[in-house]
Design an enzyme around this catalytic site. Structure first.
Site, PDB file in Angstrom:
ATOM      1  N   THR A  13       0.516  -1.548  -0.251  1.00 41.99           N
ATOM      2  CA  THR A  13       0.397  -0.028   0.175  1.00 41.99           C
ATOM      3  C   THR A  13       1.065   1.321  -0.065  1.00 41.99           C
ATOM      4  O   THR A  13       1.757   0.731   0.117  1.00 41.99           O
ATOM      5  CB  THR A  13      -0.497  -0.056   1.320  1.00 41.99           C
ATOM      6  OG1 THR A  13      -2.090  -1.008   0.868  1.00 41.99           O
ATOM      7  CG2 THR A  13      -1.501   1.037   1.442  1.00 41.99           C
TER       8      THR A  13
ATOM      9  N   ARG B  87     -14.149  -6.878  -2.148  1.00 40.01           N
ATOM     10  CA  ARG B  87     -13.134  -6.950  -0.856  1.00 40.01           C
ATOM     11  C   ARG B  87     -13.493  -5.151  -0.423  1.00 40.01           C
ATOM     12  O   ARG B  87     -12.336  -4.391  -1.542  1.00 40.01           O
ATOM     13  CB  ARG B  87     -12.483  -7.656  -0.804  1.00 40.01           C
ATOM     14  CG  ARG B  87     -11.741  -7.923   0.261  1.00 40.01           C
ATOM     15  CD  ARG B  87     -10.477  -7.053   0.733  1.00 40.01           C
ATOM     16  NE  ARG B  87     -10.154  -6.987   1.797  1.00 40.01           N
ATOM     17  CZ  ARG B  87      -8.344  -6.267   1.700  1.00 40.01           C
ATOM     18  NH1 ARG B  87      -8.206  -5.532   1.465  1.00 40.01           N
ATOM     19  NH2 ARG B  87      -8.168  -6.524   3.562  1.00 40.01           N
ATOM     20  N   VAL B  88     -13.301  -4.532   0.602  1.00 38.49           N
ATOM     21  CA  VAL B  88     -13.095  -3.103   0.840  1.00 38.49           C
ATOM     22  C   VAL B  88     -11.731  -3.778   1.931  1.00 38.49           C
ATOM     23  O   VAL B  88     -12.093  -4.219   2.957  1.00 38.49           O
ATOM     24  CB  VAL B  88     -13.812  -2.961   1.489  1.00 38.49           C
ATOM     25  CG1 VAL B  88     -14.000  -0.905   1.404  1.00 38.49           C
ATOM     26  CG2 VAL B  88     -15.270  -2.659  -0.077  1.00 38.49           C
ATOM     27  N   GLY B  89     -10.564  -3.105   1.856  1.00 42.09           N
ATOM     28  CA  GLY B  89     -10.170  -3.133   2.741  1.00 42.09           C
ATOM     29  C   GLY B  89      -9.781  -1.919   3.846  1.00 42.09           C
ATOM     30  O   GLY B  89     -11.126  -0.892   3.705  1.00 42.09           O
TER      31      GLY B  89
ATOM     32  N   GLY C  95      -0.809  -2.663   6.244  1.00 46.90           N
ATOM     33  CA  GLY C  95      -0.481  -4.256   6.199  1.00 46.90           C
ATOM     34  C   GLY C  95      -2.087  -4.884   6.579  1.00 46.90           C
ATOM     35  O   GLY C  95      -2.659  -4.830   5.381  1.00 46.90           O
TER      36      GLY C  95
HETATM   37  N1  ASP Z   1      -4.068  -2.619   4.349  1.00 45.73           N
HETATM   38  C1  ASP Z   1      -4.348  -2.600   2.820  1.00 45.73           C
HETATM   39  C2  ASP Z   1      -5.715  -3.351   2.664  1.00 45.73           C
HETATM   40  O1  ASP Z   1      -6.061  -4.419   3.266  1.00 45.73           O
HETATM   41  C3  ASP Z   1      -3.276  -3.961   2.069  1.00 45.73           C
HETATM   42  C4  ASP Z   1      -1.830  -3.416   2.792  1.00 45.73           C
HETATM   43  O2  ASP Z   1      -1.198  -2.684   3.497  1.00 45.73           O
HETATM   44  O3  ASP Z   1      -1.085  -4.395   2.549  1.00 45.73           O
HETATM   45  O4  ASP Z   1      -5.791  -3.731   1.711  1.00 45.73           O
END
Ligand code: ASP
Length: 337
Positions: free
Chosen positions: A207, A235-237, A258
């Site tokens: 990210t 899917r929404v993060g 993360g």
């Molecule tokens: N936090 C992001 C998500 O879950 C992925 C990432 O930051 O690595 O979409």
């Protein structure tokens, strides 16, 4: 007698105002005129990465940092600094955002982004866009030009149609490296092993984000991502969820990276801000609380700047691409501890 009374009253007020002055000097640490921190994702990047690749990452982090720092040094706004910094990272295919975004289980690139202005508490977010070259710029337009805060998928595309943000064919986001990661993730999913090695976890994360304080004292935060490799339909993060992956107020600006599900279940970015505010602790103490006590090892990393211009960057994963600088000449660019 009257003179003596006046003398004592005056002395009392003088002592009192002296105490207040001292208190504010002690309580308010010296401010840095501006500061900025950025990340290119937390995860489990191997220290054995080829030297030229390591150098390419370090150089990209340096370049991104220089963009934001220059804007802030020249008196630009925190919002401009973080948008342009994130634009650079979105256009750089080494990072999981914009060009270089990971693939969904269906082999698509669906992008999420959010931006928040700490001085107004206004924010803009989008999820699941497939044709917007720089999602963070669309999120900024949602914040400044729309009546709403968060647009999803088709709605976000329709909103983009009404703006001048640059559009691309979805194939623009294709990169061989990320497609290979998807294939690998899907093959690993088929295997019966329940214990993930660091190497297996490495493809999951990524990210980009930036947080800044400008010379006017305003704070802002921005985060942009392709999400997690092999993510399922719709899917929404955490990234576009205000308070989870992205948050800013007049005290602190935070951007996360993360495992999105863990970050959002702990309303992480807001937790850092609330802990600072309610407990009266420093940015670093609040960061330690979030990363060490609230989240579990391997979950996530964060960057933040506070109203004094202090920055903090910390992860409980094995690595986090990160960089920070301030007006005092402090600077940090790193991947591992
Ligand atoms: N936090 C992001 C998500 O879950 C992925 C990432 O930051 O690595 O979409």
């Amino acid at each position: 007698m009257r003179r003596i009374t006046t003398f004592f009253i005056l002395s009392f007020f003088l002592i009192l105002s002296g105490c207040q002055l001292q208190e504010s000097q002690v309580g308010e640490p010296p401010q840095k005129e501006w500061s900025i921190a950025l990340h290119g994702g937390a995860g489990y990047v191997s220290k054995d990465m080829p030297e030229d690749r390591k150098e390419a990452y370090m150089q990209s982090l340096e370049e991104a940092l220089a963009i934001g720092s220059e804007i802030l040094e020249n008196g630009g706004t925190a919002l401009d600094a973080i948008e342009k910094t994130v634009n650079y990272l979105e256009d750089n295919e080494m990072f999981n955002a914009g060009k270089g975004a990971v693939f969904t289980a269906e082999g698509k690139n669906e992008l999420d982004a959010a931006i928040m202005d700490g001085s107004t508490l206004n924010a803009g977010a989008i999820t699941g866009v497939t044709t917007v070259k720089n999602p963070i710029s669309l999120a900024r337009k949602v914040m400044t030009d729309s009546k709403h805060v968060f647009f999803a998928a088709d709605g976000a595309e329709t909103y983009a149609d009404q703006t001048d943000v640059e559009r691309v064919d979805p194939s623009y986001f294709y990169t061989e490296r990320r497609y290979e990661s998807l294939k690998r993730a899907q093959a690993e999913e088929q295997s019966s092993s329940l214990i993930e090695t660091d190497d297996q976890k490495a493809w999951k994360y990524g990210t980009v984000g930036a947080v800044a304080k400008d010379k006017n004292g305003n704070l802002a935060a921005a985060t942009s991502t392709g999400g997690m490799t092999n993510k399922r339909y719709g899917r929404v993060g955490d990234v576009p969820i205000i308070g989870s992956g992205t948050y800013a107020n007049d005290l602190v600006a935070v951007s996360a990276t993360g495992w999105g599900e863990k970050i959002m279940l702990n309303v992480s970015a807001h937790t850092l801000a609330a802990y600072m505010e309610y407990k009266g602790v420093t940015l670093q103490e609040s960061m330690n609380y979030l990363v060490d006590d609230v989240l579990e090892p391997g979950d996530a990393g964060f960057i933040a700047v506070d109203k004094y211009g202090n920055f903090s960057m910390k992860t409980n994963t094995g690595s986090m691409f990160r960089a920070a600088a301030d007006s005092e000449g402090n600077k940090e660019v790193a991947i591992w501890e």
